[in-house]
Design an enzyme around this catalytic site. Sequence first.
Site, mmCIF file in Angstrom:
data_model
loop_
_atom_site.group_PDB
_atom_site.id
_atom_site.type_symbol
_atom_site.label_atom_id
_atom_site.label_comp_id
_atom_site.label_asym_id
_atom_site.label_seq_id
_atom_site.Cartn_x
_atom_site.Cartn_y
_atom_site.Cartn_z
ATOM 1 N N GLY A 1 -16.418 -13.195 11.849
ATOM 2 C CA GLY A 1 -17.785 -13.331 12.344
ATOM 3 C C GLY A 1 -18.639 -13.645 11.129
ATOM 4 N N THR A 2 -18.697 -14.928 10.781
ATOM 5 C CA THR A 2 -19.347 -15.273 9.512
ATOM 6 C C THR A 2 -20.860 -15.111 9.557
ATOM 7 O OG1 THR A 2 -19.162 -17.570 10.185
ATOM 8 C CG2 THR A 2 -17.530 -16.757 8.636
ATOM 9 N N ASN A 3 -21.446 -15.002 10.749
ATOM 10 C CA ASN A 3 -22.890 -14.733 10.786
ATOM 11 C C ASN A 3 -23.156 -13.351 10.201
ATOM 12 O OD1 ASN A 3 -23.003 -17.080 12.213
ATOM 13 N ND2 ASN A 3 -23.438 -16.135 14.190
ATOM 14 N N ASP A 4 -22.497 -12.359 10.775
ATOM 15 C CA ASP A 4 -22.709 -11.003 10.273
ATOM 16 C C ASP A 4 -22.164 -10.849 8.860
ATOM 17 O OD1 ASP A 4 -24.109 -8.976 11.794
ATOM 18 O OD2 ASP A 4 -22.779 -9.527 13.426
ATOM 19 N N LYS B 1 -22.267 -52.952 -9.156
ATOM 20 C CA LYS B 1 -22.682 -54.342 -9.013
ATOM 21 C C LYS B 1 -21.741 -55.266 -9.785
ATOM 22 C CE LYS B 1 -27.148 -55.289 -9.341
ATOM 23 N NZ LYS B 1 -27.635 -56.000 -8.130
ATOM 24 N N SER C 1 -10.868 -12.633 14.002
ATOM 25 C CA SER C 1 -11.814 -13.733 14.068
ATOM 26 C C SER C 1 -12.968 -13.392 13.132
ATOM 27 C CB SER C 1 -12.315 -13.930 15.496
ATOM 28 O OG SER C 1 -13.176 -15.040 15.534
ATOM 29 N N GLY D 1 -33.547 -44.906 -8.951
ATOM 30 C CA GLY D 1 -34.534 -44.447 -9.925
ATOM 31 C C GLY D 1 -34.494 -45.214 -11.223
ATOM 32 N N ARG E 1 -19.062 -13.971 24.445
ATOM 33 C CA ARG E 1 -19.919 -12.807 24.181
ATOM 34 C C ARG E 1 -20.310 -12.163 25.499
ATOM 35 N NH1 ARG E 1 -22.654 -16.715 19.928
ATOM 36 N NH2 ARG E 1 -22.152 -18.037 21.687
ATOM 37 N N HIS F 1 -32.408 -14.741 19.276
ATOM 38 C CA HIS F 1 -32.166 -14.931 20.704
ATOM 39 C C HIS F 1 -32.449 -16.374 21.119
ATOM 40 C CE1 HIS F 1 -33.530 -14.813 24.986
ATOM 41 N NE2 HIS F 1 -32.423 -14.098 25.102
ATOM 42 N N TYR G 1 -7.860 -21.509 13.381
ATOM 43 C CA TYR G 1 -8.797 -22.287 14.197
ATOM 44 C C TYR G 1 -10.234 -21.930 13.845
ATOM 45 C CZ TYR G 1 -9.531 -18.084 17.009
ATOM 46 O OH TYR G 1 -9.865 -16.819 17.400
ATOM 47 N N ARG H 1 -29.801 -57.041 -15.094
ATOM 48 C CA ARG H 1 -29.910 -55.916 -14.145
ATOM 49 C C ARG H 1 -29.037 -54.754 -14.610
ATOM 50 N NH1 ARG H 1 -29.322 -60.460 -10.481
ATOM 51 N NH2 ARG H 1 -31.014 -60.539 -8.940
ATOM 52 N N MET I 1 -33.823 -48.840 -13.895
ATOM 53 C CA MET I 1 -34.582 -50.027 -14.272
ATOM 54 C C MET I 1 -34.607 -51.101 -13.192
ATOM 55 S SD MET I 1 -34.115 -52.565 -17.502
ATOM 56 C CE MET I 1 -33.375 -53.849 -16.507
ATOM 57 N N ARG J 1 -21.889 -54.905 -1.103
ATOM 58 C CA ARG J 1 -21.523 -53.486 -1.200
ATOM 59 C C ARG J 1 -21.329 -52.948 0.208
ATOM 60 N NH1 ARG J 1 -27.471 -51.580 -3.325
ATOM 61 N NH2 ARG J 1 -28.612 -52.356 -1.517
ATOM 62 N N CYS K 1 -15.517 -17.488 14.285
ATOM 63 C CA CYS K 1 -16.364 -17.792 15.442
ATOM 64 C C CYS K 1 -17.841 -17.649 15.118
ATOM 65 C CB CYS K 1 -15.979 -16.907 16.622
ATOM 66 S SG CYS K 1 -16.183 -15.146 16.315
ATOM 67 N N GLU L 1 -16.187 -8.996 10.185
ATOM 68 C CA GLU L 1 -17.586 -9.383 9.962
ATOM 69 C C GLU L 1 -18.328 -8.381 9.091
ATOM 70 O OE1 GLU L 1 -19.481 -9.629 13.818
ATOM 71 O OE2 GLU L 1 -18.302 -7.966 14.597
ATOM 72 N N ARG M 1 -15.059 -10.877 23.673
ATOM 73 C CA ARG M 1 -15.522 -9.832 22.765
ATOM 74 C C ARG M 1 -16.264 -8.755 23.548
ATOM 75 N NH1 ARG M 1 -19.860 -11.242 18.269
ATOM 76 N NH2 ARG M 1 -21.232 -11.205 20.070
#
Lengths: 895, 895
Positions: A772-775, A32, A770, A111, A568, A462, A857, A102, A113, A346, A837, A751, A624
Amino acid sequence: MASVDGRTKWVYFFGAGQTEGRADMKNLLGGKGANLAEMANLGIEVPPGFTITTEACNEFYRRGKRWPEGLEEQVKENLRKLEQAMGRRFGDPANPLLVSVRSGARVSMPGMMDTVLNLGLNDVTVQGLARQSNNERFAYDSYRRFIQMYGDVVLGVPRHLFEERLDAKKKARGVTEDPQLSAQDLRELVEEFKGIVRQQKGQAFPEDPWEQLRGAIDAVFNSWNNPRAIKYREIHHIPGDWGTAVNVQAMVFGNMGEDSGTGVAFTRNPSTGVKEFYGEILINAQGEDVVAGIRTPLPVAVLKEKMPHVYAQLEEINKRLEAAYRDMLDIEFTVQQGKLYMLQCRVGKRTAMAAVRIAVEMAQEGLIDRQTAVLRVAPEQIDQLLHPTIDPSARVEAVAKGLPASPGAAVGQLAFFADDAERMADEGKKVVLIRAETSPEDIGGMYKAQGILTSRGGMTSHAAVVARGMGKPCVVGCGALDIDEKRKIVRVNGRELREGDWITIDGSTGNVYVGQVPLVQPELSGYFATLLEWADEFRALGVRANADTPTDARTARQFGAQGIGLCRTEHMFFGEGRIIPMREMILSDTKEERERALAKLLPLQRGDFYEIFKEMLGHPVVIRLLDPPLHEFLPKEPGAVAEVAREMGVTPEVIESRSRALAEANPMLGLRGCRLGIVYPEIYEMQTRAIFEAACRVAKEGHEIEPEVMIPLVGTPGELAFLKERCQKVAEQVMAEQGVRLPYRIGTMIEVPRAALVADEIAREAQFFSFGTNDLTQMTLGFSRDDVGKYVPTYVEMGLLKADPFQTLDVEGVGQLVKMGVERGKQANPDLVVGICGEHGGDPASVWFFHEAGLDYVSCSPYRVPVARLAAAQANLSKPRAGGKARAVEAHAAD
Amino acid sequence: MASVDGRTKWVYFFGAGQTEGRADMKNLLGGKGANLAEMANLGIEVPPGFTITTEACNEFYRRGKRWPEGLEEQVKENLRKLEQAMGRRFGDPANPLLVSVRSGARVSMPGMMDTVLNLGLNDVTVQGLARQSNNERFAYDSYRRFIQMYGDVVLGVPRHLFEERLDAKKKARGVTEDPQLSAQDLRELVEEFKGIVRQQKGQAFPEDPWEQLRGAIDAVFNSWNNPRAIKYREIHHIPGDWGTAVNVQAMVFGNMGEDSGTGVAFTRNPSTGVKEFYGEILINAQGEDVVAGIRTPLPVAVLKEKMPHVYAQLEEINKRLEAAYRDMLDIEFTVQQGKLYMLQCRVGKRTAMAAVRIAVEMAQEGLIDRQTAVLRVAPEQIDQLLHPTIDPSARVEAVAKGLPASPGAAVGQLAFFADDAERMADEGKKVVLIRAETSPEDIGGMYKAQGILTSRGGMTSHAAVVARGMGKPCVVGCGALDIDEKRKIVRVNGRELREGDWITIDGSTGNVYVGQVPLVQPELSGYFATLLEWADEFRALGVRANADTPTDARTARQFGAQGIGLCRTEHMFFGEGRIIPMREMILSDTKEERERALAKLLPLQRGDFYEIFKEMLGHPVVIRLLDPPLHEFLPKEPGAVAEVAREMGVTPEVIESRSRALAEANPMLGLRGCRLGIVYPEIYEMQTRAIFEAACRVAKEGHEIEPEVMIPLVGTPGELAFLKERCQKVAEQVMAEQGVRLPYRIGTMIEVPRAALVADEIAREAQFFSFGTNDLTQMTLGFSRDDVGKYVPTYVEMGLLKADPFQTLDVEGVGQLVKMGVERGKQANPDLVVGICGEHGGDPASVWFFHEAGLDYVSCSPYRVPVARLAAAQANLSKPRAGGKARAVEAHAAD
């Protein structure tokens, strides 16, 4: 710390042509204070005042809550300066200076004054104010408000005590609104309020303006460490040593007649982004009155008629502010008897749609460059533009919350079975399909539904995967749902819903609402396309899509995917009429039975691959081979069992017994991925044949094509070497049969954690990786994505996890393996192309990490491609990659 | 390469006082050649001869299968030397020198060339031999044998052609045994054999002894690369560039009368280890005759009477050889007309029992030191000493093979249900319990059975873990079994077995046999205890046991465990009468219900802990809080469901529905371990209370005690910090209540891959780590230990895995995480004690790795403790640890 004549400079003056601060001094002056200084520097009229620095606040705490050396002196000096600037004196009976006090930290902290207004009033100065304003009621109302605010905020007198007395006064006078009280009433209230203070604090309300000011400054300093502020800082990760500044500013009054007023506005429309002055004004009112909701504000445009010179001034100020800040601004102003004062400015908050339009138009106007435009839109917001959203003005409360599995909101009537959903949809109804969990048999109903809601399953169940593929809103793992399928009733937190009852789900938040909640439909503007084109210029990371069908592939191209990073092959068999031969294959007992079933699958796969290749001509397509645990495809209902049995010429008992034999304790860690290819080589052989027959057909039609075959779930170099050899053999066979020679690539998923650990060895066998970050997340954290609903929400709530690791990559843990995999892989094989992926490919924070980790990628579901494009550009703009664009982008730039 | 006068030395002479080689020249002369040279050096009579070096063989290949420069010259020189030494000449019609030609690589390779004996015989020299031996039949029999061997081994004439002719001759003469043929018959056979060679090879059998020798040497060289040899080298990881040596040695004959003979013996008893000359002798026979099995050999002891001077000579030679080789030897000798010649000596193979006794006694005799004694026994053999084993002389074939889950062999009658097993055992029958998989309900039957056999599950399934705990033989995951429980029939590879049929299982190999196979019962000697005591002196790694009950703890102490590294609190509830309150706890719907059930469990756990603490006084006891997926404890059969429902006062339907709600898709990655402790804090609170109440009681009895509490499945430092705080709170509460102050420790399992990756952060919250390599292997490889039966055997067979990673640690993959965890953990917290408590703690190869990785201790099932003690000692003796003994050992050395 700045110092003047050897003294530390604790106080910075602003306004009246004597401004000492600047916009870039936010750390010292708070947001401010810095913005007030900046406006003053721009020649914009602000009520003058001064800012006590955040350093003073820190020093206050270092000294055990005592003012720093020299602060009192400097405050007094600046007060004198302010008196001179205003031509009034603090405590002057005839011409008193009133100020507001202020807090103002580096970032806005709700949060902290509240404001204290009208400071400087006492029993004497109130009479001066009355005389000067020629309005006794106004003066005593100001005094009454001051005592109330100061009592609450500075002295800590419970607020309700003042409010009760005010209500009692109105009751006694037989009125209902504050303005109906007379000056005499207010004068009495002042005395009564002072009585409350005396009673509560054991001492009189301070009459000395200096004492008032000193108390208010102390209160601001102290408010930095009140529990609310500490909690807020914890949540928003704001360091405790930033401190707060204190702004002391001359009062101006918007409630001094019809030529006065107060307004809040934006330099452009924050909802649509249209370049128009947009906001609200209250005539003859103070800021407080807006909050109190007593009177309805008018659009700022009314000023054009009511105060044309003020409106012209505001337009001019807006232009100057945008030029200075190079952004859309949120401003507050007061008009006091025809004179305009700016109180605050602002950077303004905005919707996603507005963010995109403002960024693009500002770049087109030359206010900012394209890089800045690309950095201006939060990728998280993009989803809002692609899917229907809950109308933000709707006042609704969620009845339950599940996992946000596929973004967008949907409204529909409940259907408990896929068949019912199809029937109801065919009758023209909008349907939301509710299931414990979905299976391939439900595909038809899912396709016809507006959205899907399940009580079980995780972000990659699924239902979640299929819904994302269809771009359909989906909430999964909503444990609060107690579904009674037989009776078609669902109980949820005390409510009971039946077939046909309306329900609304929000797949972006996981919220579930009873009834029809109004939605806002998305609109894809040309601005959006422009922004993403610009983003593409700046990113190093390629963006591909996970697409399993020709339809998915088309969507992916429309959203700008540069190829398919994951096709897939199993999802092709979730389709209608295709599940039967798949089940035959799985339930085969002998190699011969299996080959018979595979022969039925071959033409289906070949056809799909051909269509996908045609959609993606000139772009890479990574296919795959079969990955998931086979039991996912098993028939569950008696009808389906009978159908497979009939088709295979065996009894249903045989099918049931084979199904049991296939059951696994932990299917995610069982016979799946390349393990299937090793134990049943004929499956991968059929798939490889389908890929190469399709590719040869495309090639014969005169197109260039380079199929890429991906082996899933590899954990050892030997697995890949073995399957690669078999795959090459089939490829060579097919090419010989077809009389066509094609380039092709064979690579693998990373993975299994072990694969990342031995990535160097695996890279010697692979042309691409590639992740497989899920697994990889499942195994690195030991979290079953289908079961996390039982503990991950608790973990996130307790702060044990920063986020659901299936949504945002766990950089500290899983990220280490990704980095290790990239480094070791590329070191062992410099030609290796490395992508990712998993679902994280469309998560902005994760994309940022993948950029830094040096991936080529990311690949994500089609609807997340725009998010990934933008996030990738921002990552590269903020932290440019050495060596420029990644190979994956370069390689296909010419396509 | 050695050279003499600038020439490379290809040939080394031995015997007749002119020996050039030594025992330590095995690489150059091969095992046989070096040992012959060594015996000659020791003054032991060997038929003289010479060895062509392995270098010559390698040079032979380098030169495209031509003899190296100078080899022919040197062979001829040595042949002359040999002629002089023997006083005979090669090809001399009157006094011919005959030689044997044998291959001899660095290590014994059964796949290589056979021996050629009697080389040097031809139509002329045979007559000289006949005259000299005064035995025409002997001479022509020798000639006939030579042509046969040479034809087969050197010329490649199919062996059966000779054998058929020999059989025809016997038939024609009306006799059945070779010795019944006359000299004339043999003379005719010689001509017929030569005819076979001429017909097969198109040229005459070589009459020139030099040509014969040259051909035999070529054949030995060539045999190094025959397909059998190559295959053998592949299997045993023997490098192809080692090459083979060739030994040419003067013939001696054991078949020249009653004062001749040939023997094979050991310097000590290879079965029992007793220090006695042990072996067999054939009087008037050649080595061949032993193999042919025509005559029954006699114990060597008969020589004491028949040829006392020879026996005395042999005893003297044995002593000299043992002194030289410092080991038990396997020797071959021939007595020719009263004169003793040693033909071969090498370190002898022996049983586990013999290995232990020989090592200990040799150390006591001063032949070797204690370190060497400890290194002499393979830890893998130790199991044989602790469990019954299949009698090695039994000629049986396995009908199926499963996973070797708990070592030892068992014979019993089939029981299909635990109840049946109990009943049959009570009737006095020996029972093998066969189940698809076991569950806690089967405990009673498992306890009463001799062994357990399952068709499903892996090395750490319920059956495996419980059986190992009981020290009971167990084979799991035997997929070939098709169990029909209803009819109590099991089909296996075409056979059908019913209740009461006899079966034998070998839990050390996984083999399953139909019928009663004879077993050898184990015997624990004092030698065993002595050897392990010595091992303890030399190891750096501590050895603890995984023990879950007071009985286990006692067994562990008896086997020398230095503490309990893992006490699984859940296994306590597998016991009879304890499963009910456990199930109540799990199936509780509200905190109140759960606390009611926990209150029933508290005294049971407290009692167990008290007993365990008392068993292990003075030794560390690490107690792990509840870990497994809860569904493991759920009632599966209707009776059990009804029982829990009755106990809890609800209907069976309620229990079934709650069971369904607890079901997980992948329970190993689900709500288990510390996740349970976080979601249901009252469970861990009860367990902590039980631990500290038990410990306080022990302390009040005047003992020192320091309980260690282990939190399982931690993946983030936050989880541990949160649970540690709660645990400390309960501990402090209990100690305050009891008025006792105890030292205690809180640590964690490292079993989720992420935990190893962020081990530094976790170590700051922990006092100890224990690697849970079972789970770590599951997650790092993505292998469900309950489902690996479907693919891991295939993987091992195909060489994709070196071993089942649940038996022997996957050092390349999982090992990286272990190393990372140790390094990062100890760096962040130098006081951290690090152990491992997975099944790998008892696997010798894995123990070796843990030693190198710098762990403080291993913990394994009680029956594997001796294996671990020995393996740990060998690891440290072979690769001493810097800084000496680990803290874990030191800490309790004084106990």
